[in-house]
Write an enzyme that holds these catalytic residues in place. Sequence first.
Site, PDB file in Angstrom:
ATOM      1  N   LYS A  42       0.844  -1.192   0.000  1.00  0.00           N
ATOM      2  CA  LYS A  42       0.000   0.000   0.000  1.00  0.00           C
ATOM      3  C   LYS A  42       0.879   1.241   0.000  1.00  0.00           C
ATOM      4  O   LYS A  42       1.895   1.300   0.716  1.00  0.00           O
ATOM      5  CB  LYS A  42      -0.909  -0.028   1.235  1.00  0.00           C
ATOM      6  CG  LYS A  42      -1.931   1.096   1.322  1.00  0.00           C
ATOM      7  CD  LYS A  42      -2.826   0.880   2.550  1.00  0.00           C
ATOM      8  CE  LYS A  42      -3.863   1.968   2.726  1.00  0.00           C
ATOM      9  NZ  LYS A  42      -4.745   1.724   3.897  1.00  0.00           N
ATOM     10  N   SER A  56      -9.416   1.748   3.234  1.00  0.00           N
ATOM     11  CA  SER A  56      -8.624   2.550   2.326  1.00  0.00           C
ATOM     12  C   SER A  56      -7.644   1.720   1.504  1.00  0.00           C
ATOM     13  O   SER A  56      -7.058   2.211   0.531  1.00  0.00           O
ATOM     14  CB  SER A  56      -7.842   3.608   3.121  1.00  0.00           C
ATOM     15  OG  SER A  56      -6.966   3.011   4.058  1.00  0.00           O
ATOM     16  N   SER A  71      -9.654  -0.627   7.471  1.00  0.00           N
ATOM     17  CA  SER A  71      -9.141  -0.594   6.107  1.00  0.00           C
ATOM     18  C   SER A  71      -8.467  -1.886   5.663  1.00  0.00           C
ATOM     19  O   SER A  71      -8.226  -2.076   4.472  1.00  0.00           O
ATOM     20  CB  SER A  71      -8.155   0.569   5.945  1.00  0.00           C
ATOM     21  OG  SER A  71      -8.815   1.803   6.126  1.00  0.00           O
TER      22      SER A  71
END
Length: 598
Positions: free
Chosen positions: A78, A152, A176
């Site tokens: 990420k 997210s 997330s």
Amino acid sequence: MASTFGLTLQDWQHRYRQDPQCIHSLLAAHLDAIDPQDNAWLYLATPAQLQAQTEPLLEHYLRDPQSLPLFGVPFAVKDNIDVAGWPTTAGCPALTYTAQADAFVVAKLKAAGAVVIGKTNLDQYATGLVGTRSPYGAVPNTFNPDYVSGGSSSGSASVLARGLAGFSLGTDTAGSGRVPAGFNNIVGLKPTKGWLSASGLVPACRLNDTISVFALTVEDAFTVATLAGGYDATDAYSRNDPHTAPAGFKALPDFAIPAAPEFFGDKQAEAAWRKALEQLQAGGATLHPIDFTPFSQLAEQLYYGPWVAERTAAVGGMIHRPEEMDPVVYGIVSNGLKYSAVDAYQAEYLRAELARQIGQTLSGFDALVVPTSPTIHTLEEMKQEPVNYNSQFGTYTNFTNLADLSALALPGPFRDDGLPAGITLIAPAWHDRALAGFGITWQQQLALPAGATGKPLKTPSAPLPASAGHVRVAVVGAHLTGMPLNFQLTTRNAVLVEETQTAASYRLFALIDGPVKKPGLLRDENGAAITVELWDIPLARFGEFVAEIPAPLGIGSLTLADGRTVKGFICEPAVLSQAPEITEFGGWRHWLASQENK
């Protein structure tokens, strides 16, 4: 060359065992097959960056294969987690910088042989559970592109679900690492806070951030977390595992569930949840409805109170450049400016009170089971209600880090419209291994396809390996299941592993003096195999357990019939000359039964 998409860790390991030399060509072909226009990726490795990672690995692997358990496995990161020499954006172009060093967890995974293939899209500053708050575009759901992917960690979940990486790293502050797993039919492990270092992570809320792991199987997710985890002195919020948690759940677990779950009118999500409950009961679990009020109250605190000010602190000077932030993210984060220090302290007091209530509620159960999300929405619907619908997604996730809990998002029965609808198991801190043990069984029971690959899920190669945080103890008498002293194990979170036998080199005696009858075990090459139970007791509780063992008994090392060596009860030989020998009965229970028949 056969496709490398959708491979598990076991699959990658199998390929390299056959031909370790193929690492360069295999990963180069894998990278070449990835669509560079796919907006789930924000950055893909260049051929030179790929080669720089693989070249030193091969020589190391040929010298000592066991030292590189993730040899050549491509993984995605990420883009709020640093990879040395690569850009980090946190979903905000104005923030972009080139990382000078790998994040702690990235460095550990590279040291285990894994190879970073790319960095992934996310809700800006990891603020959102939707996957739509990115200037690089919304990441669509892998089953139906009209729907959100969840955020997210949208990009990391998307590329993993489609098999473009062997595993991927996300982050989880409010859910997330779980909501995207639920929306894409994959596993999302949200570790205990502090197990995986946050060094090299652009923070969203430092007190509640955790780097998380996405994988197609629970076995893979737990393996990766174990390799990535560990104490990091450079991270002020890193902590050591106290080794007090159980190694697993009971064979027939007791699970808490919300007494009146909220689905915001989503009948398909509710129906999928009921199917999941049926599957849990079919697997032997007992479900206990509980009052969910303190969980809901704590969940509301994360965004609708002073806790949002921690996000304001995290973005720093960017809060004064609203034109360079996503407008929804800015609207959320700027709310933190209206709270005072007094408000923050009062919010912490409330958090502590609610967390204590939650801990007391969960103490009577193996875990809490909830829908990962109560509903899902389309990309168009999110445009109409970006904040409200995001809040709905966090109904069963927002409280978890505030209450210092561990969590594991699992694929569950699908909705009737073909969209995934996962479940999440939540337990106290450091129960990650116990969650994983159940998760493996759950995946085997449901036998769903792996992510969005359409491939059947492979059976794990073996149960979770023995834990360094637990001591495996063989008990032979009064500590057996149902016997008078078994509570000395169960009250210390010990878990029954199996019933088995010692090697055929032990003699058994009956010590019948004292308040509790118990056996004495003596090593003797002229002996026989004796039935024992194996229990895993948390390492930190083992000393307490040993301290309660009275003479002439003690703890030594026993050899089992299959050659394993474990800790177990032994007896001082001097006292056995006056004790009746009961070796011929093969175990304590059989001898007790013979006494009842007299």
